[in-house]
Design a protein around this motif. Structure first.
Motif, PDB file in Angstrom:
ATOM      1  N   CYS A 172       3.281 -15.657 -74.056  1.00 27.74           N
ATOM      2  CA  CYS A 172       4.716 -15.827 -74.338  1.00 27.74           C
ATOM      3  C   CYS A 172       5.457 -14.584 -73.833  1.00 27.74           C
ATOM      4  CB  CYS A 172       4.954 -16.017 -75.836  1.00 27.74           C
ATOM      5  SG  CYS A 172       6.707 -16.110 -76.259  1.00 27.74           S
ATOM      6  N   CYS A 175       7.520 -12.831 -77.010  1.00 30.81           N
ATOM      7  CA  CYS A 175       6.908 -12.066 -78.098  1.00 30.81           C
ATOM      8  C   CYS A 175       5.490 -11.597 -77.798  1.00 30.81           C
ATOM      9  CB  CYS A 175       6.922 -12.865 -79.389  1.00 30.81           C
ATOM     10  SG  CYS A 175       5.691 -14.183 -79.439  1.00 30.81           S
ATOM     11  N   TYR A 177       2.714 -13.546 -77.707  1.00 33.98           N
ATOM     12  CA  TYR A 177       1.677 -14.430 -78.231  1.00 33.98           C
ATOM     13  C   TYR A 177       0.827 -14.997 -77.088  1.00 33.98           C
ATOM     14  CZ  TYR A 177      -0.513 -18.465 -80.436  1.00 33.98           C
ATOM     15  OH  TYR A 177      -1.422 -19.384 -80.880  1.00 33.98           O
ATOM     16  N   CYS A 190       5.957 -21.720 -79.098  1.00 36.27           N
ATOM     17  CA  CYS A 190       5.317 -20.493 -79.568  1.00 36.27           C
ATOM     18  C   CYS A 190       5.341 -20.451 -81.103  1.00 36.27           C
ATOM     19  CB  CYS A 190       6.043 -19.273 -79.004  1.00 36.27           C
ATOM     20  SG  CYS A 190       5.332 -17.725 -79.599  1.00 36.27           S
ATOM     21  N   CYS A 193       7.565 -17.053 -82.127  1.00 35.27           N
ATOM     22  CA  CYS A 193       9.001 -16.900 -81.891  1.00 35.27           C
ATOM     23  C   CYS A 193       9.714 -18.214 -81.588  1.00 35.27           C
ATOM     24  CB  CYS A 193       9.260 -15.899 -80.767  1.00 35.27           C
ATOM     25  SG  CYS A 193       8.842 -16.503 -79.130  1.00 35.27           S
TER      26      CYS A 193
END
Ligand code: FE
Length: 205
Positions: A172, A175, A177, A190, A193
Motif C-alpha cells: 500500500c 500506509c 501495508y 487496505c 487505511c
C-alpha cells in the motif's frame, strides 16, 4: 503525458476537526493552504467519504491543526485509518484542547492551528472544496511542518520486504501495508487505511 508530475507537487499534512450537533470528529487531510492574506482565507479540500466532511458542511466551521515532524505514526493511524462514523476519535484522546470557536485542535505532534468559517464551497465530485475566512490561529511549537514526503520517508513504518527471493508482494503506497500474493484482487481494500487496490504497488524481490 507523464502522470508522475503530480508527485512533484508538495503537500502538508493536517488534522481537520469539526463539530456538528454535539458530535466531534477529525480526519487527516493534505490539502490546506492560504489563498488570500487580506483578509486571511484558507482553502481545504475534503473527501466526501470522510465523516468530518459532513460536520464541516453542516456547521460551516472547522479547525486545521498543522502536523509537524514530531507527529508519530499513531496519530496518523488514529485520525486517518478509522472512520468517525464508527469511532468517537476524541473519546479518551487527551492530546487536544478546544479553541475559542468550541472545536477541538490537536496539541501533540502539531506546530499550530487555524480556526476558520466557511464562506464558499464547490462540489468537485469526490471532494468538496471549502474556502474559509480565518477567525483565529496560534503557533504551538517551532518544529518544522510535516510534508507528505516527510511522512512517506520518516513517519510511516518501514514496510516488511518480500520474505523470500522471487516472492511477489503488493504494498500500500499510503500506509505501507503488505499483501502477499501474485495477484492483488481488484476489489481489495487496505485493512489499515482503507485505500483501494489502485493505491497498491507490485514489489518483486
Ligand atoms: Fe494502506
Amino acid at each position: 503525458m507523464d502522470k508522475k508530475a503530480m508527485y512533484k507537487l508538495t503537500y502538508g499534512l493536517f488534522v481537520l476537526t469539526a463539530c456538528s450537533k454535539g458530535r466531534d470528529s477529525g480526519c487527516i487531510i493534505n490539502t490546506a493552504g492560504q489563498v488570500t492574506s487580506e483578509p486571511n482565507r484558507i482553502s481545504i479540500t475534503v473527501n466526501k467519504a470522510n465523516f468530518t466532511h459532513d460536520l464541516v458542511r453542516d456547521s460551516g466551521k472547522f479547525n486545521v491543526s498543522i502536523l509537524s515532524e514530531a507527529a508519530d505514526f499513531g496519530l496518523f493511524r488514529h485520525f486517518g485509518f478509522q472512520s468517525g462514523r464508527e469511532v468517537d476519535k476524541f473519546a479518551g484522546f487527551s492530546e487536544c484542547r478546544r479553541s475559542d470557536n468550541g472545536l477541538y485542535y490537536v496539541t501533540a505532534g502539531t506546530n499550530g492551528y487555524i480556526s476558520a468559517t466557511v464562506e464558499q464551497q464547490a462540489d468537485l465530485g469526490s471532494h468538496t472544496l471549502f474556502i474559509a475566512s480565518v477567525d483565529d490561529m496560534e503557533v504551538l511549537a517551532d518544529t518544522a511542518s510535516a510534508s507528505y514526503a516527510y511522512y512517506q520517508s520518516s513517519i510511516k513504518p518501514r514496510p516488511a520486504g518480500p520474505k523470500e527471493t522471487g516472492k511477489t508482494v503488493w504494498r500500500c503506497s499510503v500506509c505501507g501495508y503488505v499483501y502477499e500474493g501474485e495477484e492483488l484482487p481488484a476489489d481489495f481494500v487496505c485493512p489499515l487505511c482503507k485505500h483501494p487496490a489502485s493505491d497498491f504497488e507490485k514489489v518483486v524481490s
